[in-house]
Design a protein around this motif. Structure first.
Motif, short mmCIF file in Angstrom:
data_model
loop_
_atom_site.label_atom_id
_atom_site.label_comp_id
_atom_site.label_asym_id
_atom_site.label_seq_id
_atom_site.Cartn_x
_atom_site.Cartn_y
_atom_site.Cartn_z
N GLU A 185 14.67 11.25 -4.04
CA GLU A 185 14.02 10.41 -2.94
C GLU A 185 14.77 10.29 -1.99
N GLN A 186 14.36 9.91 -0.78
CA GLN A 186 15.52 10.18 1.07
C GLN A 186 14.14 9.03 1.86
N LEU A 187 14.16 7.98 1.28
CA LEU A 187 13.40 7.40 2.44
C LEU A 187 13.91 6.83 3.27
N ARG A 188 12.89 6.98 4.99
CA ARG A 188 13.31 5.82 6.57
C ARG A 188 12.72 4.78 5.20
N ILE A 235 0.60 -1.39 0.04
CA ILE A 235 -0.15 0.14 -0.08
C ILE A 235 1.33 1.35 -0.46
N SER A 236 0.59 2.22 -0.84
CA SER A 236 1.66 3.25 -0.37
C SER A 236 0.88 4.66 -1.28
N VAL A 237 0.90 5.38 -0.58
CA VAL A 237 0.57 6.87 -1.23
C VAL A 237 1.57 7.64 -1.52
N ALA A 238 1.23 9.07 -2.10
CA ALA A 238 2.65 9.84 -2.74
C ALA A 238 2.46 10.66 -3.21
N TYR A 247 3.72 0.89 3.10
CA TYR A 247 4.08 -0.38 3.76
C TYR A 247 4.02 -1.68 3.10
N LEU A 248 5.02 -2.39 3.46
CA LEU A 248 4.92 -3.71 2.28
C LEU A 248 4.82 -4.40 3.07
N LYS A 249 4.06 -5.93 3.37
CA LYS A 249 4.02 -6.86 3.95
C LYS A 249 4.36 -8.07 3.45
N GLN A 250 5.35 -8.98 3.69
CA GLN A 250 5.00 -10.34 2.98
C GLN A 250 4.44 -11.77 4.78
N LYS A 251 3.37 -12.43 4.39
CA LYS A 251 3.18 -13.09 5.30
C LYS A 251 3.85 -14.38 5.72
N ASP A 252 4.51 -13.99 7.18
CA ASP A 252 5.70 -15.00 7.62
C ASP A 252 6.86 -14.65 7.29
N PHE A 253 7.00 -13.40 6.57
CA PHE A 253 8.29 -13.03 6.82
C PHE A 253 8.85 -11.82 7.01
N TYR A 254 8.05 -11.03 6.85
CA TYR A 254 8.52 -9.44 7.31
C TYR A 254 7.57 -8.75 7.15
N ALA A 255 8.00 -7.48 7.97
CA ALA A 255 5.96 -6.05 7.84
C ALA A 255 7.30 -4.97 7.36
N SER A 256 6.96 -3.96 6.23
CA SER A 256 8.22 -2.84 6.41
C SER A 256 7.02 -1.54 6.14
N HIS A 257 7.88 -0.02 6.82
CA HIS A 257 7.36 0.53 6.75
C HIS A 257 8.10 1.73 6.32
N LEU A 258 7.74 2.38 4.39
CA LEU A 258 8.78 3.28 4.18
C LEU A 258 8.60 4.95 4.31
N TYR A 259 8.71 5.89 4.73
CA TYR A 259 8.26 7.11 4.54
C TYR A 259 9.89 8.09 4.37
N ASN A 262 13.10 -10.23 15.94
CA ASN A 262 13.30 -8.18 16.74
C ASN A 262 15.03 -8.13 16.60
N SER A 263 15.52 -8.77 17.28
CA SER A 263 16.86 -8.78 16.76
C SER A 263 17.06 -7.74 15.35
N ASN A 264 16.57 -9.05 14.35
CA ASN A 264 17.00 -9.35 12.90
C ASN A 264 16.20 -7.85 12.75
N SER A 265 15.40 -6.90 12.75
CA SER A 265 14.50 -5.45 12.12
C SER A 265 16.09 -4.39 11.68
N GLU A 266 15.68 -3.73 10.72
CA GLU A 266 16.52 -3.21 10.61
C GLU A 266 15.92 -1.73 10.56
N ASN A 267 16.62 -0.26 10.19
CA ASN A 267 16.08 0.96 10.25
C ASN A 267 17.13 1.57 9.10
N TYR A 268 16.94 2.59 8.17
CA TYR A 268 18.03 2.98 7.84
C TYR A 268 17.48 3.95 6.70
N TRP A 269 18.62 4.81 5.89
CA TRP A 269 18.00 5.87 5.27
C TRP A 269 18.05 5.20 3.86
N ASN A 270 17.56 5.50 3.26
CA ASN A 270 17.43 5.01 1.75
C ASN A 270 17.43 6.31 0.42
#
Length: 180
Positions: free
Chosen positions: A118-121, A61-64, A85-97, A130-138
């Motif tokens: 473009e600069q996205l978090r 799902i995206s809004v721009a 918002y991206l989600k792959q069942k049983d694998f990951y969920a991601s928020h980009l803004y 939770n230890s494999n969670s990532e937060n970075y800028w792209n």
């Protein structure tokens, strides 16, 4: 008529004339900013995109929204916001803004060239850990070209800053852009 009476009438007359002309001058000054403001908003266009993607255990799902200012019939510059918002069942969920700055150049009425920084978090949460969670800028710099008809442009863009950690599946992406 006495001299004092004449001076009182003269002062009253001068006060009335001063008030009258000053109100006319202020009225003229108020019209100029309104005209400039109307001229500014005539050159502003709003647009953006909404995206929905669903698949077998996958959600995207995206809004721009974005806004551009047309300097003339050839050049426009604008800014945009993005949330995804991206989600792959049983694998990951991601928020980009984040946000972007876009420049548009129309050498011909039907051709539109673009450059967008473009600069996205990116916040990725891997399921089950939770230890494999990532937060970075792209950061991405897209160079694009498209065919323009009315308020819509369809084309393709290329991310010249793509690398192995890129959040997009490919450096090359098609697009449809609307501004009203």
């Amino acid at each position: 008529m006495t001299k004092n009476c004449f001076l009182n009438y003269s002062k009253s007359f001068l006060v009335i004339i001063t008030v009258f002309f000053s109100s006319c001058l202020f009225a003229q000054q108020n019209d100029v900013p309104v005209q400039l403001e109307n001229q500014f908003w005539r050159n502003v266009q709003f647009g953006g995109g909404i995206g929905l993607g669903f698949g077998s255990g996958y959600t995207d799902i995206s809004v721009a929204p974005s806004v551009i200012y047309n300097f003339n019939e050839y050049v426009a510059l604008g800014v945009g916001l993005q949330y995804k918002y991206l989600k792959q069942k049983d694998f990951y969920a991601s928020h980009l803004y984040g946000g972007s700055v876009i420049g548009l150049f129309n050498p011909l009425p039907e051709i539109q060239l673009s450059a967008e920084l473009e600069q996205l978090r990116v916040n990725v949460n891997l399921d089950g850990s939770n230890s494999n969670s990532e937060n970075y800028w792209n950061t991405a710099l897209f160079i694009g070209a498209g065919y323009r008809s009315g308020n819509a442009t369809i084309g393709a863009r290329y991310n010249v800053l793509t690398d192995k950690n890129n959040i997009y599946g490919s450096a090359f992406m098609p697009f449809i852009r609307f501004y009203f």
